[in-house]
Scaffold this motif. Structure first.
Motif, PDB file in Angstrom:
ATOM      1  N   GLU A  92      99.686  40.227  29.969  1.00 57.85           N
ATOM      2  CA  GLU A  92      99.521  41.039  30.618  1.00 57.85           C
ATOM      3  C   GLU A  92      99.799  42.241  29.899  1.00 57.85           C
ATOM      4  N   TRP A  93     100.539  42.369  28.803  1.00 58.94           N
ATOM      5  CA  TRP A  93     100.850  43.515  27.855  1.00 58.94           C
ATOM      6  C   TRP A  93      99.336  43.661  27.247  1.00 58.94           C
ATOM      7  N   LEU A  94      98.833  42.588  26.701  1.00 57.86           N
ATOM      8  CA  LEU A  94      97.628  42.800  25.926  1.00 57.86           C
ATOM      9  C   LEU A  94      96.465  43.272  26.860  1.00 57.86           C
ATOM     10  N   GLU A  95      96.160  42.926  27.843  1.00 58.19           N
ATOM     11  CA  GLU A  95      95.344  43.518  28.943  1.00 58.19           C
ATOM     12  C   GLU A  95      95.452  44.980  29.098  1.00 58.19           C
ATOM     13  N   GLU A  96      96.863  45.305  29.365  1.00 61.64           N
ATOM     14  CA  GLU A  96      96.926  46.755  29.666  1.00 61.64           C
ATOM     15  C   GLU A  96      96.976  47.613  28.409  1.00 61.64           C
ATOM     16  N   TYR A  97      97.388  47.006  27.103  1.00 60.10           N
ATOM     17  CA  TYR A  97      97.275  47.733  26.079  1.00 60.10           C
ATOM     18  C   TYR A  97      95.794  48.008  25.560  1.00 60.10           C
ATOM     19  N   VAL A  98      94.870  47.077  25.736  1.00 57.48           N
ATOM     20  CA  VAL A  98      93.358  47.125  25.223  1.00 57.48           C
ATOM     21  C   VAL A  98      92.657  48.019  25.825  1.00 57.48           C
ATOM     22  N   LYS A  99      93.027  47.869  27.446  1.00 57.55           N
ATOM     23  CA  LYS A  99      92.382  48.755  28.373  1.00 57.55           C
ATOM     24  C   LYS A  99      92.818  50.239  28.250  1.00 57.55           C
ATOM     25  N   GLN A 100      93.920  50.584  27.831  1.00 55.03           N
ATOM     26  CA  GLN A 100      94.277  51.938  27.792  1.00 55.03           C
ATOM     27  C   GLN A 100      93.815  52.404  26.477  1.00 55.03           C
ATOM     28  N   HIS A 101      93.809  51.735  25.346  1.00 49.21           N
ATOM     29  CA  HIS A 101      93.496  52.276  23.959  1.00 49.21           C
ATOM     30  C   HIS A 101      92.169  51.622  23.405  1.00 49.21           C
ATOM     31  N   GLN A 102      91.093  51.354  24.310  1.00 49.14           N
ATOM     32  CA  GLN A 102      89.953  50.852  23.854  1.00 49.14           C
ATOM     33  C   GLN A 102      88.905  51.876  23.180  1.00 49.14           C
ATOM     34  N   PRO A 103      88.260  51.651  22.333  1.00 50.11           N
ATOM     35  CA  PRO A 103      88.386  50.529  21.345  1.00 50.11           C
ATOM     36  C   PRO A 103      89.447  50.571  20.423  1.00 50.11           C
ATOM     37  N   VAL A 104      90.433  49.601  20.221  1.00 46.76           N
ATOM     38  CA  VAL A 104      91.449  49.547  19.328  1.00 46.76           C
ATOM     39  C   VAL A 104      91.403  48.565  18.162  1.00 46.76           C
ATOM     40  N   LYS A 105      91.912  49.143  17.143  1.00 47.93           N
ATOM     41  CA  LYS A 105      91.877  48.309  15.825  1.00 47.93           C
ATOM     42  C   LYS A 105      92.901  47.160  16.070  1.00 47.93           C
ATOM     43  N   LEU A 106      92.327  46.058  15.356  1.00 51.02           N
ATOM     44  CA  LEU A 106      93.268  44.915  15.747  1.00 51.02           C
ATOM     45  C   LEU A 106      94.617  45.047  15.118  1.00 51.02           C
ATOM     46  N   SER A 107      94.647  45.773  13.833  1.00 49.17           N
ATOM     47  CA  SER A 107      96.094  45.845  13.260  1.00 49.17           C
ATOM     48  C   SER A 107      96.986  47.072  14.171  1.00 49.17           C
ATOM     49  N   ALA A 108      96.379  47.739  15.012  1.00 44.71           N
ATOM     50  CA  ALA A 108      97.193  48.681  15.704  1.00 44.71           C
ATOM     51  C   ALA A 108      97.672  47.728  17.001  1.00 44.71           C
ATOM     52  N   VAL A 109      96.952  46.823  17.546  1.00 40.96           N
ATOM     53  CA  VAL A 109      97.355  45.796  18.574  1.00 40.96           C
ATOM     54  C   VAL A 109      98.526  44.905  17.974  1.00 40.96           C
ATOM     55  N   TYR A 110      98.373  44.322  16.709  1.00 45.59           N
ATOM     56  CA  TYR A 110      99.562  43.652  16.166  1.00 45.59           C
ATOM     57  C   TYR A 110     100.587  44.485  16.032  1.00 45.59           C
ATOM     58  N   ALA A 111     100.568  45.574  15.607  1.00 47.13           N
ATOM     59  CA  ALA A 111     101.932  46.553  15.210  1.00 47.13           C
ATOM     60  C   ALA A 111     102.388  47.082  16.471  1.00 47.13           C
TER      61      ALA A 111
END
Length: 61
Positions: A5-24
């Motif tokens: 749930e978190w990943l879906e929301e985060y990617v949708k809000q920040h796309q395109p998002v760097k993988l390093s930012a997702v992990y952080a």
């Protein structure tokens, strides 16, 4: 909230998002790199992966 749930929301809000930012961002709220990778795998083609040079970006399809 689950990691999926978190990943879906985060990617949708920040796309395109760097993988390093997702992990952080995930780490800040308690998700491990392994959990995030598993959640990414669960979504399959819904999350688009682009590699530009040495930068990996995720976006929502």
């Amino acid at each position: 909230m689950t990691c999926e749930e978190w990943l879906e929301e985060y990617v949708k809000q920040h796309q395109p998002v760097k993988l390093s930012a997702v992990y952080a961002a995930g780490k800040k709220i308690g998700f491990t790199r392994r959990q995030i990778k598993s959640a990414r795998h669960w979504f399959g083609k819904q999350i688009d992966t682009q590699v530009i040079g040495d930068t990996t970006l995720w976006g929502w399809n």
